[in-house]
Design an enzyme around this catalytic site. Structure first.
Site, PDB file in Angstrom:
ATOM      1  N   LYS A   1     -11.511  20.330  32.690  1.00 18.26           N
ATOM      2  CA  LYS A   1     -10.654  19.311  33.317  1.00 18.26           C
ATOM      3  C   LYS A   1     -10.785  19.366  34.842  1.00 18.26           C
ATOM      4  CE  LYS A   1      -7.697  18.039  29.617  1.00 18.26           C
ATOM      5  NZ  LYS A   1      -6.429  17.624  29.093  1.00 18.26           N
TER       6      LYS A   1
ATOM      7  N   LYS B   1     -16.488  16.705  23.197  1.00 14.58           N
ATOM      8  CA  LYS B   1     -15.465  16.222  22.272  1.00 14.58           C
ATOM      9  C   LYS B   1     -14.975  14.816  22.667  1.00 14.58           C
ATOM     10  CE  LYS B   1     -11.062  17.461  24.258  1.00 14.58           C
ATOM     11  NZ  LYS B   1      -9.685  17.347  23.916  1.00 14.58           N
TER      12      LYS B   1
ATOM     13  N   LYS C   1      -9.422  11.260  25.408  1.00 15.53           N
ATOM     14  CA  LYS C   1      -8.722  10.077  25.943  1.00 15.53           C
ATOM     15  C   LYS C   1      -9.183   9.742  27.351  1.00 15.53           C
ATOM     16  CE  LYS C   1      -4.172  11.241  24.099  1.00 15.53           C
ATOM     17  NZ  LYS C   1      -3.832  12.603  24.425  1.00 15.53           N
TER      18      LYS C   1
END
Ligand code: AQP
Length: 342
Positions: A118, A199, A202
């Protein structure tokens, strides 16, 4: 672990956008399957504190919270069996996070792959909350002393850290928390449509299909999905693939989805075509799109009804908040006393 009849389950999801197929196959479908067996001892929450660590528009946050509540209910979560609540309704969780911060070695947090991932995606906003996220997650899980955590594979490392934190706390202050374990589905990691080595996420546009997407949106998203350049008609220069294990990640992901949403006949026919080198990926994609659209048609209707009546969702959150607050204050009384506060 405690005997099965006493095990508490807990899981959370971030209100950062509509639920996608990864959230569903990795977590939400399992909630629905487990809710009968664990009725009354199963907590699912909207992780709004967590979601503040990402880039977001504060004006949107309340809508996102309500939308996630509506989507969980539309997907089949039964509020009579599962306590559904909003994380920020129990500020005790941030207090427990602070206590846990004092027993968590920084080096353990530095290993977290989700933080690294992230942080690399939001280089201009690598905030302390993003780094501390797994400790807040440990507090989420341990506040109601949950021993089992149904999540996708990306969260396993965080649940393992929760176990370490429980051990550190128990060793220092006496036996208090269980050693929680992740509960995975048969599809714990659904891959991105656009970069199938990663993966489905969103926050990566083009990577996902939302449960709320219309049939046409699903079809278009799948049409854009990465596959490979063969085998297939007109590609006799390429080696024929007799081994299904040798599929490229993109094709394997589409077959994985077809196994979930298609019929056994769909899967058999497509596998035969793949083995024989006659498969047309556009046909695989369109069949899969039709099956996914069909599977979520009831979900789309229920979601639309719930979004027209947000007060029903708010009421469910309020009841869930009341129940978890009572548990949270009991745990915090015990923790404060054990660590030497009042
Ligand atoms: N691709 C996935 N495959 C299987 N399970 C998945 N989960 C997420 N992505 C996949 C599981 O869904 C639950 C809720 O996830 P979250 O709301 O906490 O969000 P996240 O893990 O940050 O996942 P997203 O949706 O991909 O968001 P971003 O883009 O922000 O990373 C969890 O149980 C998770 O394991």
């Amino acid at each position: 672990m405690a005997e099965k009849s006493k095990i508490i389950l807990l899981s959370g999801l971030q209100p950062t956008g509509p639920l996608h197929l990864g959230n569903y196959l990795g977590a939400v479908r399992n909630f629905v399957r487990l809710q009968d067996e664990f009725a009354g001892r199963f907590f699912v929450f909207v992780a709004d504190y967590h979601s503040l660590t990402e880039n977001y528009d504060p004006k949107e946050k309340q809508n996102q919270i309500l939308m996630l509540g509506a989507e969980l209910l539309a997907a089949g979560l039964d509020p009579k069996k599962v306590t559904l609540y909003v994380q920020s309704d129990i500020p005790e969780v941030t207090e427990l996070c602070w206590v846990f911060n004092t027993v968590t070695p920084i080096s353990f947090l530095e290993r977290m792959t989700q933080f690294k991932d992230k942080a690399s995606r939001q280089k201009e906003n690598i905030n302390m909350g993003l780094f501390d996220y797994p400790v807040l997650q440990a507090a989420d899980i341990l506040l109601p002393k949950a021993a089992a955590v149904p999540v996708g594979e990306d969260q396993v490392q965080h649940v393992e850290l929760t176990r370490d934190i429980a051990r550190f706390f128990n060793r220092k202050f006496g036996e208090t928390f269980p050693e929680s374990k992740p509960v995975l589905t048969a599809t714990p990691r659904v891959m991105s449509l656009s970069e199938p080595e990663k993966k489905m996420s969103k926050s990566i546009p083009g990577s996902f299909i939302s449960l709320s997407d219309s049939p046409e949106e699903i079809k278009q998203a799948l049409r854009r999905a990465v596959t490979d350049t063969g085998p297939g008609p007109g590609r006799s220069d390429l080696p024929r693939r007799s081994d299904l294990q040798a599929m490229s990640p993109g094709v394997a992901n589409l077959f994985g989805l077809l196994r979930e949403f298609g019929t056994p006949e769909d899967v058999g026919a497509m596998e035969r075509a793949y083995r024989g080198g006659t498969i047309k990926y556009v046909e695989l994609k369109d069949l899969l799109a039709a099956r996914i659209a069909e599977y979520f048609s009831e979900f789309r209707k229920k979601r639309a009804q719930l979004l027209k009546n947000p007060s029903a969702v708010k009421k469910i959150f309020a009841a869930g908040g009341k129940k978890i607050r009572a548990i949270a204050s009991k745990t915090m009384r015990e923790v404060r006393q054990k660590v030497g506060l009042r």
